[in-house]
Design an enzyme around this catalytic site. Structure first.
Site, PDB file in Angstrom:
ATOM      1  N   GLU A   1       0.863  -1.191   0.000  1.00 44.00           N
ATOM      2  CA  GLU A   1       0.000   0.000   0.000  1.00 44.00           C
ATOM      3  C   GLU A   1       0.888   1.226   0.000  1.00 44.00           C
ATOM      4  O   GLU A   1       2.017   1.170   0.501  1.00 44.00           O
ATOM      5  CB  GLU A   1      -0.833   0.058   1.298  1.00 44.00           C
ATOM      6  CG  GLU A   1      -1.945  -0.932   1.360  1.00 44.00           C
ATOM      7  CD  GLU A   1      -2.622  -0.938   2.739  1.00 44.00           C
ATOM      8  OE1 GLU A   1      -2.337  -0.061   3.566  1.00 44.00           O
ATOM      9  OE2 GLU A   1      -3.419  -1.845   2.960  1.00 44.00           O
TER      10      GLU A   1
ATOM     11  N   ARG B   1      -2.481   9.599  16.510  1.00 47.14           N
ATOM     12  CA  ARG B   1      -1.519   8.498  16.733  1.00 47.14           C
ATOM     13  C   ARG B   1      -1.262   8.297  18.226  1.00 47.14           C
ATOM     14  O   ARG B   1      -1.052   7.201  18.694  1.00 47.14           O
ATOM     15  CB  ARG B   1      -0.235   8.872  15.985  1.00 47.14           C
ATOM     16  CG  ARG B   1       1.039   8.205  16.409  1.00 47.14           C
ATOM     17  CD  ARG B   1       1.236   6.929  15.625  1.00 47.14           C
ATOM     18  NE  ARG B   1       2.592   6.427  15.666  1.00 47.14           N
ATOM     19  CZ  ARG B   1       3.176   5.878  16.716  1.00 47.14           C
ATOM     20  NH1 ARG B   1       2.530   5.812  17.857  1.00 47.14           N
ATOM     21  NH2 ARG B   1       4.392   5.408  16.638  1.00 47.14           N
TER      22      ARG B   1
ATOM     23  N   GLU C   1      -4.593   7.319   7.267  1.00 43.71           N
ATOM     24  CA  GLU C   1      -3.590   8.384   7.342  1.00 43.71           C
ATOM     25  C   GLU C   1      -4.224   9.644   6.770  1.00 43.71           C
ATOM     26  O   GLU C   1      -4.729   9.652   5.649  1.00 43.71           O
ATOM     27  CB  GLU C   1      -2.353   7.968   6.524  1.00 43.71           C
ATOM     28  CG  GLU C   1      -1.169   8.869   6.709  1.00 43.71           C
ATOM     29  CD  GLU C   1      -0.304   8.523   7.940  1.00 43.71           C
ATOM     30  OE1 GLU C   1      -0.729   7.687   8.778  1.00 43.71           O
ATOM     31  OE2 GLU C   1       0.778   9.108   8.053  1.00 43.71           O
TER      32      GLU C   1
ATOM     33  N   LYS D   1       2.549   4.278   1.421  1.00 45.43           N
ATOM     34  CA  LYS D   1       2.773   4.802   2.773  1.00 45.43           C
ATOM     35  C   LYS D   1       2.639   6.306   2.661  1.00 45.43           C
ATOM     36  O   LYS D   1       3.514   6.988   2.119  1.00 45.43           O
ATOM     37  CB  LYS D   1       4.145   4.401   3.310  1.00 45.43           C
ATOM     38  CG  LYS D   1       4.363   4.860   4.760  1.00 45.43           C
ATOM     39  CD  LYS D   1       5.675   4.353   5.317  1.00 45.43           C
ATOM     40  CE  LYS D   1       5.826   4.492   6.824  1.00 45.43           C
ATOM     41  NZ  LYS D   1       5.424   5.710   7.452  1.00 45.43           N
TER      42      LYS D   1
HETATM   43  N1  ATP Z   1      -1.102   2.467   4.065  1.00 48.08           N
HETATM   44  C1  ATP Z   1      -0.654   2.600   5.310  1.00 48.08           C
HETATM   45  N2  ATP Z   1      -0.804   1.577   6.199  1.00 48.08           N
HETATM   46  C2  ATP Z   1      -0.344   1.674   7.459  1.00 48.08           C
HETATM   47  N3  ATP Z   1       0.284   2.756   7.936  1.00 48.08           N
HETATM   48  C3  ATP Z   1       0.464   3.806   7.106  1.00 48.08           C
HETATM   49  C4  ATP Z   1      -0.005   3.776   5.772  1.00 48.08           C
HETATM   50  N4  ATP Z   1       0.311   4.965   5.195  1.00 48.08           N
HETATM   51  C5  ATP Z   1       0.930   5.688   6.118  1.00 48.08           C
HETATM   52  N5  ATP Z   1       1.038   5.013   7.278  1.00 48.08           N
HETATM   53  C6  ATP Z   1       1.713   5.502   8.499  1.00 48.08           C
HETATM   54  O1  ATP Z   1       2.892   4.759   8.673  1.00 48.08           O
HETATM   55  C7  ATP Z   1       3.015   4.330  10.008  1.00 48.08           C
HETATM   56  C8  ATP Z   1       3.630   2.958  10.040  1.00 48.08           C
HETATM   57  O2  ATP Z   1       4.948   3.075  10.363  1.00 48.08           O
HETATM   58  P1  ATP Z   1       5.391   2.834  11.845  1.00 48.08           P
HETATM   59  O3  ATP Z   1       4.689   1.659  12.362  1.00 48.08           O
HETATM   60  O4  ATP Z   1       6.842   2.802  11.892  1.00 48.08           O
HETATM   61  O5  ATP Z   1       4.810   4.114  12.596  1.00 48.08           O
HETATM   62  P2  ATP Z   1       5.596   5.313  13.218  1.00 48.08           P
HETATM   63  O6  ATP Z   1       6.336   4.833  14.410  1.00 48.08           O
HETATM   64  O7  ATP Z   1       4.603   6.396  13.414  1.00 48.08           O
HETATM   65  O8  ATP Z   1       6.667   5.672  12.106  1.00 48.08           O
HETATM   66  P3  ATP Z   1       6.684   6.737  10.963  1.00 48.08           P
HETATM   67  O9  ATP Z   1       7.400   7.877  11.593  1.00 48.08           O
HETATM   68  O10 ATP Z   1       7.462   6.029   9.885  1.00 48.08           O
HETATM   69  O11 ATP Z   1       5.298   7.052  10.547  1.00 48.08           O
HETATM   70  C9  ATP Z   1       1.608   4.297  10.549  1.00 48.08           C
HETATM   71  O12 ATP Z   1       1.597   4.552  11.934  1.00 48.08           O
HETATM   72  C10 ATP Z   1       0.893   5.357   9.760  1.00 48.08           C
HETATM   73  O13 ATP Z   1       0.922   6.582  10.432  1.00 48.08           O
END
Ligand code: ATP
Length: 560
Positions: free
Chosen positions: A248, A270, A300, A250
């Site tokens: 998907e 978040r 998101e 991001k």
């Molecule tokens: N299609 C998607 N599916 C899941 N998460 C997504 C998607 N698009 C964006 N995101 C974001 O990416 C994050 C997933 O990365 P991670 O689990 O590392 O979170 P994080 O600690 O907030 O890191 P980051 O700073 O990379 O967002 C999710 O928390 C969400 O905010």
């Protein structure tokens, strides 16, 4: 129950740094709470809060109003108290001092009960509209009138959110399990599903392990988000996912969890803070677009710029922060919601359903339009196809891709390998500021170098991994100094020790193994990128994550 007993607990917690002792103190205290309805409140009070973070209510009391209230209660002038704060460097201590100096307590003085403290603080939070400041003042003055110096100190810290007892969520969880002789894993599970320690404590006491095991998702209570690890490339991701995966886009925005119950829509960030009021247009669109009557979905939220290209995630955070003139912001920063999961729908808990099925349900319950739609996806076994999708995502200005295992269930609060993220750069780290140094020359009077720490969830503590001084503009440093000054715990010469509250994102050239810090790791050339207001200290990157990234980096170096 007397508030004095809680004040006594705070005092004991302050006196020791030993986690085992702290856990025992908290556990003993929890055991001593006999009324179940009090148990709903007490865990938050122990954390130094009145409400859970996801509760919309805020006390809305600053230092000035608090001083005024104490002044009203003691007859000591506000200016005198302000001077005393300069001397002691601690508002709580100065309030205790003021209360000890006050002339005799009134004849009608009643000892403070926990119930009374809580109910009064609820009234303070709920006071709104004309004259609300005066009413808040009166409520608080009444409390301080009946407070002992020590009670006053802790009351003040709770009201301002500056309690320093070293009790974090992990410790509270362990203490709860110990107090009610229930399994830690079940306490953890119930908490991950409801984010409500008050509720979990009550269930643990009244229904034990059996009750905890039965705890389910509830619309209106946020679920801890499932998180991702990094993948080096599309091929690695495909292998990890068992040969086939859903990729998907991001999106680079802010994660939200949307709870819909008929016409009632609540949106959490978040950090699981209630941001509903700041984004009314999203609420309206959700009502029209989500076909299910009752649902919890995640997505998101992205700020849309010219030509539909995404703008950096800080724009969305600006929307969250805005409390007034929201209409103006709706035009300035339009938001688009890309949904990527469904956790509950019309009476059915979805988290134990496989991802592939959840995605199908998500597509069914969303009436897609340009503002709300399921995240763009590609299900494939073919690395070339996935690679092409990855490049397309980057060209469109997105952060990269997420890869999700088709047969995986939703694991609240877990950063496992069922979700992987693919990004072109080495992952930035979100770290907590633990200390700082006063600058010199042009930068004298401002804090200018910051000690950074990663979270250690096992110890509920933070471990240093480096110092950052570059990447800040002069304005940034002025802002940071303002923000960090109230968090100063101790000063030694130029160095200050800070309450670990503020999270920042830093880039770096490399993670090195280093004996310099207890963590065993040090960041090479860290550079400030942004303030992560969307993360609390416990959402910061963990020391395990730093270790993982180190291994990942070594793997990349080796070209594996
Ligand atoms: N299609 C998607 N599916 C899941 N998460 C997504 C998607 N698009 C964006 N995101 C974001 O990416 C994050 C997933 O990365 P991670 O689990 O590392 O979170 P994080 O600690 O907030 O890191 P980051 O700073 O990379 O967002 C999710 O928390 C969400 O905010």
């Amino acid at each position: 129950m007397l508030y004095k007993e809680l004040a006594e607990l705070y005092k004991r917690l302050e006196k020791t740094t030993l986690k085992t002792l702290k856990t025992k103190f908290v556990s003993d205290f929890l055991k001593s709470v006999t009324k179940p309805e009090l148990l709903e409140i007490v865990p938050y009070m122990i954390l130094g809060k009145v409400f859970p973070d996801w509760d919309e209510r805020e006390l809305g009391v600053g230092e000035k109003l608090l001083i005024k209230a104490v002044s009203m209660a003691t007859g000591i002038k506000s200016e005198e108290m302000e001077n005393s704060i300069k001397d002691t460097g601690d508002l709580g201590e100065s309030i205790a001092l003021a209360l000890s100096k006050r002339k005799q307590k009134s004849f009608f003085s009643q000892p403070l009960t926990l119930e009374r403290v809580y109910n009064t603080l609820v009234k303070v939070a709920e006071a709104s509209g004309a004259g609300s400041q005066d009413r808040k003042l009166k409520y608080l003055a009444n409390l301080f009138m009946d407070a002992s110096p020590e009670e006053g100190k802790y009351l003040a810290r709770t009201i301002l959110g500056t309690m320093r007892t070293g009790v974090a969520e992990g410790l509270l969880r362990d203490a709860l399990a110990d107090a009610f002789k229930v399994k830690v894993e079940l306490v953890e599970r119930a908490y991950m599903l409801t984010s409500d320690f008050g509720f979990v404590a009550k269930v643990a006491k009244l229904e034990g392990n059996e009750g905890l095991a039965k705890v389910e998702i509830q619309v209106g209570k946020p679920i801890r988000p499932m998180l991702a690890q990094m993948a080096a490339n599309v091929r690695e991701a495909l292998i990890e996912m068992g040969g086939e995966a859903e990729f998907e886009i991001k999106y680079d925005g802010a994660r939200v969890q949307v709870h819909k119950d008929g016409d009632n829509v609540v949106i959490y960030s978040r950090r699981l803070e209630n941001v509903t009021k700041s984004i009314p247009e999203v609420v309206e669109r959700v009502k029209k677009t989500l076909k299910a009557r009752k649902a919890i979905v995640e997505g998101e939220l992205v700020a849309v710029g010219e030509g539909g290209r995404p703008k950096p995630f800080q724009y969305v955070l600006r929307r969250f922060r805005r409390k007034y003139n929201i209409e103006e912001m709706i035009e300035k920063i339009p938001l688009e919601l890309n949904l990527f999961d469904v956790l509950y729908v019309d009476g059915k808990n979805m988290i134990d359903v496989q991802f592939m099925e959840r995605r199908k349900v998500l597509e069914k319950i969303v009436n897609s339009n340009e503002w709300i739609k399921p995240a763009e996806n590609l299900i494939t076994k073919n690395p070339e196809e996935a690679e092409e999708f990855y490049h397309k995502a980057l060209e469109l200005g997105h952060e990269g891709l997420m890869a999700k295992r088709l047969d995986s269930v939703y694991e609240p609060g877990n950063r496992g390998k069922k979700w992987l993220k693919l990004k072109p750069t080495m992952e930035n780290l979100d770290l907590v500021i633990l200390g700082a140094e006063w600058g010199e020359g042009r930068r004298s009077g401002v804090l200018s170098s910051f000690l950074l720490g990663a979270y250690d969830p096992v110890r509920g503590d933070f471990v240093p991994v480096g110092k950052v001084g570059s990447g800040f503009t002069d304005e940034d440093l002025i802002e940071f100094t303002k923000m960090l000054k109230p968090l100063i715990k101790k000063e030694h010469g130029k160095e200050v020790e800070l309450e670990p509250k503020v999270v920042i994102e830093v880039a770096y050239q490399e993670i090195q193994k280093s004996p310099k810090y207890e963590s065993g790791f040090a960041l090479r050339f860290p550079r400030y990128i942004s303030l992560r207001e969307d993360k609390g200290p416990e959402d910061a990157d963990t020391i395990q994550r730093v270790a993982e990234l180190y291994q990942f980096q070594e793997r990349m170096k080796g070209g594996k």
